[in-house]
Design a protein around this motif. Structure first.
Motif, short mmCIF file in Angstrom:
data_model
loop_
_atom_site.label_atom_id
_atom_site.label_comp_id
_atom_site.label_asym_id
_atom_site.label_seq_id
_atom_site.Cartn_x
_atom_site.Cartn_y
_atom_site.Cartn_z
N LEU A 121 -13.24 33.36 -5.29
CA LEU A 121 -12.89 31.94 -5.42
C LEU A 121 -11.38 31.74 -5.38
O LEU A 121 -10.88 30.82 -4.74
CB LEU A 121 -13.47 31.39 -6.72
CG LEU A 121 -14.96 31.06 -6.71
CD1 LEU A 121 -15.49 30.90 -8.13
CD2 LEU A 121 -15.22 29.79 -5.91
N ARG A 122 -10.64 32.61 -6.05
CA ARG A 122 -9.17 32.51 -6.01
C ARG A 122 -8.65 32.68 -4.59
O ARG A 122 -7.75 31.96 -4.15
CB ARG A 122 -8.54 33.56 -6.92
CG ARG A 122 -8.62 33.27 -8.41
CD ARG A 122 -7.65 34.13 -9.21
NE ARG A 122 -7.80 35.56 -8.96
CZ ARG A 122 -6.97 36.31 -8.24
NH1 ARG A 122 -5.91 35.76 -7.66
NH2 ARG A 122 -7.18 37.60 -8.08
N CYS A 123 -9.22 33.63 -3.90
CA CYS A 123 -8.82 33.88 -2.52
C CYS A 123 -9.13 32.66 -1.65
O CYS A 123 -8.30 32.24 -0.84
CB CYS A 123 -9.53 35.12 -1.98
SG CYS A 123 -8.95 35.66 -0.36
N GLY A 156 -0.74 36.94 -6.47
CA GLY A 156 -1.48 35.71 -6.72
C GLY A 156 -0.96 34.61 -5.82
O GLY A 156 -0.35 34.86 -4.78
N ASP A 157 -1.19 33.38 -6.19
CA ASP A 157 -0.77 32.26 -5.36
C ASP A 157 0.75 32.25 -5.18
O ASP A 157 1.50 32.35 -6.15
CB ASP A 157 -1.22 30.93 -5.99
CG ASP A 157 -2.74 30.80 -6.01
OD1 ASP A 157 -3.42 31.65 -5.40
OD2 ASP A 157 -3.24 29.85 -6.64
N SER A 207 -9.43 42.11 -7.18
CA SER A 207 -8.87 41.34 -6.09
C SER A 207 -9.55 41.68 -4.77
O SER A 207 -10.19 42.72 -4.62
CB SER A 207 -7.36 41.60 -5.97
OG SER A 207 -6.77 40.66 -5.09
N VAL A 208 -9.37 40.79 -3.83
CA VAL A 208 -9.77 41.01 -2.44
C VAL A 208 -8.57 41.64 -1.73
O VAL A 208 -7.43 41.19 -1.90
CB VAL A 208 -10.15 39.68 -1.76
CG1 VAL A 208 -10.53 39.90 -0.30
CG2 VAL A 208 -11.28 38.99 -2.53
N ALA A 239 -12.13 24.73 -0.68
CA ALA A 239 -12.74 24.38 -1.97
C ALA A 239 -14.14 24.95 -2.12
O ALA A 239 -14.62 25.15 -3.23
CB ALA A 239 -12.79 22.86 -2.11
N GLN A 240 -14.79 25.21 -0.99
CA GLN A 240 -16.19 25.63 -1.03
C GLN A 240 -16.30 27.08 -0.54
O GLN A 240 -15.67 27.46 0.45
CB GLN A 240 -17.05 24.73 -0.15
CG GLN A 240 -18.54 25.07 -0.15
CD GLN A 240 -19.35 24.18 0.77
OE1 GLN A 240 -18.79 23.28 1.42
NE2 GLN A 240 -20.65 24.41 0.85
N VAL A 241 -17.14 27.87 -1.24
CA VAL A 241 -17.44 29.23 -0.82
C VAL A 241 -18.93 29.31 -0.53
O VAL A 241 -19.76 28.90 -1.36
CB VAL A 241 -17.07 30.27 -1.90
CG1 VAL A 241 -17.47 31.66 -1.47
CG2 VAL A 241 -15.57 30.22 -2.19
#
Length: 410
Positions: free
Chosen positions: A374-376, A65-66, A284-285, A383-385
């Motif tokens: 979005l997490r990735c 994760g982060d 996950s990606v 902020a934008q996907v």
């Protein structure tokens, strides 16, 4: 003792558990967790493509994760990791340095990775670079001005860069640290001053160690999968012989003709997997250079996922895109995205998303995938996907709605 029998789903779960990808991590990662993740995988492949975060950082994010990517750089500079040729160029735990000394002592066995003929033809250039580092300390390729009158290029390294690389492959130089992801080379005896080749294991023990480490990292392995993990060369150690010694466990997978092998460290996980009690929940990606997918044959046999990295394929012949990232959901590889992080603009562009044939499309699947993307994106500082195309039909609209609803500061 009768071999335990796994379902294909159980085999996948055991593999993901060994890789640290069975369930999403809940606790916030620390620098020690970064090292622990690399030790679990055994090696962390390096790649320089940066349309999204460079691969080693992304592989760690998928598991942790982060986290702060600087921790990977710090671990290298602190001497807790080193770089060398493993599966390919990799970060490797420093305690495994001795296993790779045989490759350094016989670098010609690495094929194209070692320009031995060039080294013999240019001894003056090699010695000049080595003397510069002896006198002035660690150096980057950029510290040497190009003097051969040629333009740069992927395969047009200047002589000093070639010298640095052959000396690195021969173990004369090591990577002391990275600066903006560029290698900083120094003498091996300064980077690892306590090393003595007398501590190097025998070649036979090294081969056995590579097999056992690969089996532990893979969780469950066919014999044919083992050599690829560390790119070991024949003669290969027979896994049956190691199992007879009790160094590996045998098991079977429903529908597979050949047996599989499991490291004894995973004995409890094997029993859980055979009982159907390992439940993959992570979504996950993944990086194209993640151990889960870097062996195309294994990905096909274990996950039914036909994966090829297309960045080296002519654009008009690509099927999915330049740098497609596999999508893992609850034990299955369910699709892939071709993505690019526009960091300055704060936009994570998904050029295309393709789900695998036969994947059941429902609200849960789309929610999980949207959340993972979005997490990735937010880990990339975006902020934008945006989503340009998705297949099959009907997938794009709900995903865009999720991305739009989540828009805002990361």
């Amino acid at each position: 003792m009768t071999d335990l029998i796994l379902s294909p789903a159980g085999a996948r779960a055991l593999h993901l558990a060994a890789q640290g990808m069975l369930q999403a991590r809940r606790a916030r990662a620390t620098k020690d967790d970064v090292l622990a993740a690399i030790r679990r995988m055994g090696v962390l492949q390096i790649d320089t493509i940066s349309v999204v975060a460079r691969s080693p950082y992304l592989v760690l994010w998928s598991r942790l994760g982060d986290y702060d990517p600087c921790w990977l750089d710090d671990l290298l500079a602190e001497g807790r990791l080193f770089e060398y040729w493993a599966h390919e160029a990799c970060f490797i735990p420093i305690e495994d340095y001795g296993l790779y000394r045989h490759r350094m002592i016989d670098p010609g066995s690495l094929g194209w990775k070692y320009a031995g003929a060039w080294m013999l033809e240019h001894p003056d250039e090699v010695e000049r670079v080595l003397e510069h580092i002896r006198e002035h300390g660690p150096a980057r390729s950029a510290d040497f001005e190009r003097s051969d009158g040629q333009a740069g290029g992927w395969w047009q390294w200047k002589p000093e860069k070639r010298a640095l690389e052959v000396l690195f492959t021969a173990g004369v130089l090591m990577i002391a640290r990275r600066h903006n992801f560029h290698r900083v080379y120094d003498l091996a005896e300064r980077v690892l001053p306590g090393w003595d080749d007398a501590a190097m294991p025998s070649l036979a023990d090294t081969r056995r160690s590579f097999v056992l480490r690969a089996a532990r990292a893979l969780g469950v392995a066919k014999a044919a999968w083992i050599p690829d993990y560390h790119r070991t060369r024949p003669p290969h150690v027979r896994l049956d012989a190691l199992a007879d010694e009790g160094l590996l466990l045998r098991a079977r997978v429903d529908g597979w003709k050949e047996p599989v092998f499991v490291h004894p460290d995973h004995a409890a996980l094997l029993e859980q997997a055979a009982a159907g009690k390992l439940a993959p929940t992570a979504t996950s990606v993944l990086s194209p250079f993640d151990p889960i997918v870097w062996d195309r044959r294994r990905a096909q046999e274990l996950f039914g996922f036909d994966y090829r990295l297309e960045c080296y394929t002519p654009a008009d012949k690509r099927r999915y895109g330049y740098f497609c990232l596999p999508l893992l959901r609850k034990g299955r590889l369910v699709g892939r995205i071709d993505a690019k992080a526009h960091r300055k603009a704060g936009v994570f562009e998904v050029k295309s998303l393709a789900l695998e044939p036969g994947v059941r499309i429902g609200e849960g699947l789309l929610r999980d995938l949207a959340t993972a993307i979005l997490r990735c994106a937010r880990w990339h500082g975006c902020a934008q996907v945006t989503l340009a195309h998705a297949a099959p039909d009907g997938v794009a609209a709900p995903l865009r709605a999720s991305f739009d609803a989540a828009g805002g500061p990361p």
